[in-house]
Design an enzyme around this catalytic site. Structure first.
Site, PDB file in Angstrom:
ATOM      1  N   GLY A   1       0.720  -1.167   0.092  1.00  0.00           N
ATOM      2  CA  GLY A   1      -0.074  -0.031   0.036  1.00  0.00           C
ATOM      3  C   GLY A   1       0.897   1.223  -0.112  1.00  0.00           C
ATOM      4  N   SER A   2       2.078   1.159   0.561  1.00  0.00           N
ATOM      5  CA  SER A   2       2.823   2.373   0.745  1.00  0.00           C
ATOM      6  C   SER A   2       3.125   2.997  -0.644  1.00  0.00           C
ATOM      7  CB  SER A   2       4.067   2.345   1.537  1.00  0.00           C
ATOM      8  OG  SER A   2       3.345   1.849   2.857  1.00  0.00           O
TER       9      SER A   2
ATOM     10  N   ILE B   1      -9.685  -3.214   1.179  1.00  0.00           N
ATOM     11  CA  ILE B   1     -10.544  -1.891   1.138  1.00  0.00           C
ATOM     12  C   ILE B   1     -11.706  -2.034   1.773  1.00  0.00           C
ATOM     13  CG2 ILE B   1     -11.959  -0.667  -0.793  1.00  0.00           C
ATOM     14  CD1 ILE B   1      -8.713  -1.100  -1.383  1.00  0.00           C
TER      15      ILE B   1
ATOM     16  N   ARG C   1      -6.348  12.431   6.331  1.00  0.00           N
ATOM     17  CA  ARG C   1      -5.422  12.323   7.515  1.00  0.00           C
ATOM     18  C   ARG C   1      -5.807  13.191   8.708  1.00  0.00           C
ATOM     19  NH1 ARG C   1      -0.089  11.984   3.446  1.00  0.00           N
ATOM     20  NH2 ARG C   1      -0.425   9.611   3.216  1.00  0.00           N
TER      21      ARG C   1
ATOM     22  N   ARG D   1     -11.497   2.585  42.438  1.00  0.00           N
ATOM     23  CA  ARG D   1     -10.713   1.840  43.506  1.00  0.00           C
ATOM     24  C   ARG D   1     -10.289   2.686  44.832  1.00  0.00           C
ATOM     25  NH1 ARG D   1      -6.804  -1.612  39.706  1.00  0.00           N
ATOM     26  NH2 ARG D   1      -8.205  -2.791  38.652  1.00  0.00           N
TER      27      ARG D   1
ATOM     28  N   GLU E   1      -4.022   5.067   5.529  1.00  0.00           N
ATOM     29  CA  GLU E   1      -3.908   6.405   4.982  1.00  0.00           C
ATOM     30  C   GLU E   1      -2.494   7.008   5.213  1.00  0.00           C
ATOM     31  OE1 GLU E   1      -7.726   8.703   5.204  1.00  0.00           O
ATOM     32  OE2 GLU E   1      -8.157   6.810   5.890  1.00  0.00           O
ATOM     33  N   GLY E   2      -1.628   5.962   5.210  1.00  0.00           N
ATOM     34  CA  GLY E   2      -0.124   6.219   5.294  1.00  0.00           C
ATOM     35  C   GLY E   2       0.474   6.008   6.875  1.00  0.00           C
ATOM     36  N   THR E   3       1.446   4.899   6.362  1.00  0.00           N
ATOM     37  CA  THR E   3       1.815   4.222   7.807  1.00  0.00           C
ATOM     38  C   THR E   3       2.814   5.460   8.327  1.00  0.00           C
ATOM     39  OG1 THR E   3       3.862   3.693   6.747  1.00  0.00           O
ATOM     40  CG2 THR E   3       2.154   2.131   6.862  1.00  0.00           C
ATOM     41  N   SER E   4       3.144   5.310   9.793  1.00  0.00           N
ATOM     42  CA  SER E   4       3.855   6.285  10.498  1.00  0.00           C
ATOM     43  C   SER E   4       5.276   6.653   9.587  1.00  0.00           C
ATOM     44  CB  SER E   4       4.267   6.033  11.882  1.00  0.00           C
ATOM     45  OG  SER E   4       2.852   5.965  12.476  1.00  0.00           O
TER      46      SER E   4
HETATM   47  C1  LIG Z   1      -8.436  -2.687   8.156  1.00  0.00           C
HETATM   48  C2  LIG Z   1      -7.918  -2.096   6.903  1.00  0.00           C
HETATM   49  C3  LIG Z   1      -8.484  -0.904   6.153  1.00  0.00           C
HETATM   50  C4  LIG Z   1      -8.166  -0.407   5.026  1.00  0.00           C
HETATM   51  N1  LIG Z   1      -8.694   0.392   4.348  1.00  0.00           N
HETATM   52  C5  LIG Z   1      -8.316   0.861   2.932  1.00  0.00           C
HETATM   53  C6  LIG Z   1      -9.187   1.568   1.917  1.00  0.00           C
HETATM   54  O1  LIG Z   1     -10.265   1.816   2.343  1.00  0.00           O
HETATM   55  N2  LIG Z   1      -8.590   1.816   0.568  1.00  0.00           N
HETATM   56  C7  LIG Z   1      -7.305   1.662   0.512  1.00  0.00           C
HETATM   57  O2  LIG Z   1      -6.836   1.925  -0.625  1.00  0.00           O
HETATM   58  N3  LIG Z   1      -6.586   1.090   1.305  1.00  0.00           N
HETATM   59  C8  LIG Z   1      -7.051   0.501   2.603  1.00  0.00           C
HETATM   60  N4  LIG Z   1      -6.160  -0.094   3.439  1.00  0.00           N
HETATM   61  C9  LIG Z   1      -4.706  -0.241   3.278  1.00  0.00           C
HETATM   62  C10 LIG Z   1      -3.789   0.621   4.018  1.00  0.00           C
HETATM   63  O3  LIG Z   1      -3.724   1.845   3.641  1.00  0.00           O
HETATM   64  C11 LIG Z   1      -2.434  -0.034   3.744  1.00  0.00           C
HETATM   65  O4  LIG Z   1      -2.467  -1.312   4.580  1.00  0.00           O
HETATM   66  C12 LIG Z   1      -1.607   0.986   4.022  1.00  0.00           C
HETATM   67  O5  LIG Z   1      -1.234   2.042   3.170  1.00  0.00           O
HETATM   68  C13 LIG Z   1       0.205   0.194   4.275  1.00  0.00           C
HETATM   69  O6  LIG Z   1       0.320  -0.729   3.007  1.00  0.00           O
HETATM   70  P1  LIG Z   1       0.847  -2.318   3.272  1.00  0.00           P
HETATM   71  O7  LIG Z   1      -0.079  -2.813   4.550  1.00  0.00           O
HETATM   72  O8  LIG Z   1       0.620  -2.841   1.907  1.00  0.00           O
HETATM   73  O9  LIG Z   1       2.246  -2.239   3.732  1.00  0.00           O
HETATM   74  P2  LIG Z   1       3.519  -2.059   3.085  1.00  0.00           P
HETATM   75  O10 LIG Z   1       3.336  -0.687   2.195  1.00  0.00           O
HETATM   76  O11 LIG Z   1       3.926  -3.142   2.568  1.00  0.00           O
HETATM   77  O12 LIG Z   1       4.529  -1.506   4.108  1.00  0.00           O
HETATM   78  C14 LIG Z   1       5.019  -2.761   5.433  1.00  0.00           C
HETATM   79  C15 LIG Z   1       5.898  -1.635   6.173  1.00  0.00           C
HETATM   80  O13 LIG Z   1       7.148  -1.173   5.356  1.00  0.00           O
HETATM   81  C16 LIG Z   1       7.088   0.340   5.596  1.00  0.00           C
HETATM   82  N5  LIG Z   1       7.299   1.039   4.554  1.00  0.00           N
HETATM   83  C17 LIG Z   1       7.051   1.044   3.284  1.00  0.00           C
HETATM   84  N6  LIG Z   1       7.583   1.545   2.268  1.00  0.00           N
HETATM   85  C18 LIG Z   1       8.523   2.206   3.047  1.00  0.00           C
HETATM   86  C19 LIG Z   1       9.417   3.301   2.686  1.00  0.00           C
HETATM   87  N7  LIG Z   1       9.502   3.892   1.434  1.00  0.00           N
HETATM   88  N8  LIG Z   1      10.232   3.751   3.722  1.00  0.00           N
HETATM   89  C20 LIG Z   1      10.278   3.514   4.953  1.00  0.00           C
HETATM   90  N9  LIG Z   1       9.166   2.232   5.138  1.00  0.00           N
HETATM   91  C21 LIG Z   1       8.503   1.956   4.353  1.00  0.00           C
HETATM   92  C22 LIG Z   1       5.562   0.563   6.024  1.00  0.00           C
HETATM   93  O14 LIG Z   1       5.759   1.971   6.751  1.00  0.00           O
HETATM   94  C23 LIG Z   1       5.245  -0.531   6.889  1.00  0.00           C
HETATM   95  O15 LIG Z   1       5.747  -0.387   8.320  1.00  0.00           O
HETATM   96  C24 LIG Z   1      -6.623  -0.570   4.664  1.00  0.00           C
HETATM   97  C25 LIG Z   1      -6.031  -1.464   5.710  1.00  0.00           C
HETATM   98  C26 LIG Z   1      -6.397  -2.058   6.516  1.00  0.00           C
HETATM   99  C27 LIG Z   1      -5.647  -2.916   7.407  1.00  0.00           C
END
Ligand SMILES: Cc1cc2nc3c(=O)[nH]c(=O)nc-3n(C[C@H](O)[C@H](O)[C@H](O)COP(=O)(O)OP(=O)(O)OC[C@H]3O[C@@H](n4cnc5c(N)ncnc54)[C@H](O)[C@@H]3O)c2cc1C
Length: 369
Positions: free
Chosen positions: A121-122, A147, A234, A259, A349-352
């Site tokens: 996703g990232s 999704i 975000r 308590r 919507e963007g990992t930390s």
């Molecule tokens: C319950 C749920 C609902 C969701 N809903 C939606 C939705 O409605 N629509 C949608 O489109 N998506 C949705 N998502 C997907 C979500 O946006 C993704 O899970 C998220 O963007 C991270 O992608 P990934 O899980 O594939 O992890 P990855 O992108 O594979 O990342 C794995 C790890 O690597 C790290 N990483 C990746 N790239 C880099 C980099 N360049 N530099 C440093 N670290 C990095 C990440 O921070 C993470 O820790 C949902 C996910 C969940 C779990």
């Protein structure tokens, strides 16, 4: 600088709080979490009672905070039928606004945003789902993963590759995809850690025909549209974070007070409460600051990413501390659900890590303070 909400906004907070206390009963929250079921009746009720008032974005932020304070699974479910709406309202044609957004705004349809793919996703620019043009239609093949609203939405705004440009993000476009299109298939994903009342699915597109009129804006601009959307959404994820953190804190405080003095006079308990309260206050302030830029049409992506990252981490931190200081009583109460629900905020919507990259690049690009 003004830290006060208007009387009208305060009233909204009270209204949403009353709604959540009335409707989000502990039994209901536990049931939908356990059964991983989307609370459709609750969505309808929240629509009828105008819990989300789009006429004022501050009211939307306040509502998200209050709903998640009561329960994140139910709260997010009640607010997510509109997920992705801004992409059409900012960049879509009048035809798309009338055909799709009107139904969502009337409470008759649910929508979703489909960006993430099974490969990750990232790396949004790495999207592989491909559309080729034929006889005034796009033929789409590929799929999306995780999704939200995947099995319940009537349509999705989806980021899809329409050409193989050297700069990968220049080849992406947004198409509106109906779940009724032949070639569309969705499969519910079960077994999530948290926000289990929300609906999550895998989508598959197999030779799916999409009318050309369902292109949002211009071809090749999709990446920009989705990033613009994330700079809005975000802020609302940060609102989810404040809500979960506040809800966990409320519950922990209630247990501590029940308590008696011997427990609440313990210095470690007091230090934990002080840290939790300080984190929540900081998360709220940074979120409101980023929101004030956005709501005044001057979004600052760095502030937004700081708010999203910090509020998400605060939700995780406070929920964990809440369990630590309440022990068995906490872990066997709904605090355990707050702990599980918090984690997703650091991912969607963007990992930390992605937020940190945005912040760092912005710092390095900018001048000195
Ligand atoms: C319950 C749920 C609902 C969701 N809903 C939606 C939705 O409605 N629509 C949608 O489109 N998506 C949705 N998502 C997907 C979500 O946006 C993704 O899970 C998220 O963007 C991270 O992608 P990934 O899980 O594939 O992890 P990855 O992108 O594979 O990342 C794995 C790890 O690597 C790290 N990483 C990746 N790239 C880099 C980099 N360049 N530099 C440093 N670290 C990095 C990440 O921070 C993470 O820790 C949902 C996910 C969940 C779990």
């Amino acid at each position: 600088m003004n830290f006060e909400f208007t009387e009208d906004q305060q009233k909204m907070r009270e209204k949403v709080r009353e709604f959540a206390q009335r409707e989000f009963t502990p039994e209901l929250a536990a049931k939908f979490d356990m059964e991983e079921k989307y609370p459709e009746e609750l969505r309808k009720k929240s629509f009828e009672e105008k819990i989300i008032d789009y006429s004022d974005p501050w009211k939307v932020l306040i509502a998200i905070e209050e709903l998640c304070r009561a329960d994140a699974g139910l709260g997010i479910s009640a607010t997510v039928p509109y997920f992705g709406e801004e992409i059409i309202s900012l960049f879509g044609s009048d035809y798309l606004k009338e055909k799709y957004l009107a139904a969502v705004n009337d409470g008759k349809a649910i929508m979703g945003l489909a960006v993430t793919e099974p490969g990750g996703g990232s790396d949004v620019a790495g999207i592989k789902t491909f559309a080729t043009k034929k006889d005034g239609k796009y033929i789409v093949n590929g799929g999306k993963m995780f999704i939200t609203n995947g099995t319940i939405a009537n349509f999705f705004v989806s980021l899809i590759r329409t050409s193989n440009e050297e700069k990968r993000h220049h080849g992406l476009s947004v198409l509106v995809i109906e779940s009724s299109f032949p070639g569309f298939k969705s499969t519910k994903l079960r077994g999530k850690l948290g926000v289990r009342a929300t609906d999550t699915a895998e989508l598959q597109f197999n030779n799916m025909e999409v009318p050309e009129a369902n292109l949002v804006g211009e071809e090749g601009k999709g990446f920009y549209y989705v990033m613009t959307f994330f700079n809005i959404s975000r802020i609302f994820v940060a609102g989810q974070g404040i809500g979960i953190a506040q809800g966990a804190y409320d519950r922990a405080l209630r247990i501590i007070k029940s308590r008696g003095a011997a427990y609440s006079n313990n210095e470690e308990i007091q230090f934990a409460l002080a840290d939790m309260a300080t984190h929540i206050e900081a998360a709220r302030l940074i979120t409101y600051k980023a929101a004030s830029f956005l709501f005044n049409f001057k979004p600052d992506p760095m502030e937004t990413s700081m708010a999203k990252k910090y509020a998400a981490e605060t939700a995780v931190y406070v929920a964990e501390k809440a369990l630590e200081i309440t022990g068995i009583e906490g872990i066997s109460s709904d605090l355990e659900r707050f702990y599980r629900d918090a984690k997703i905020l650091e991912i969607w919507e963007g990992t930390s890590e992605v937020e940190k990259l945005i912040i760092a690049r912005s710092i390095l690009k900018g001048g000195e303070n």
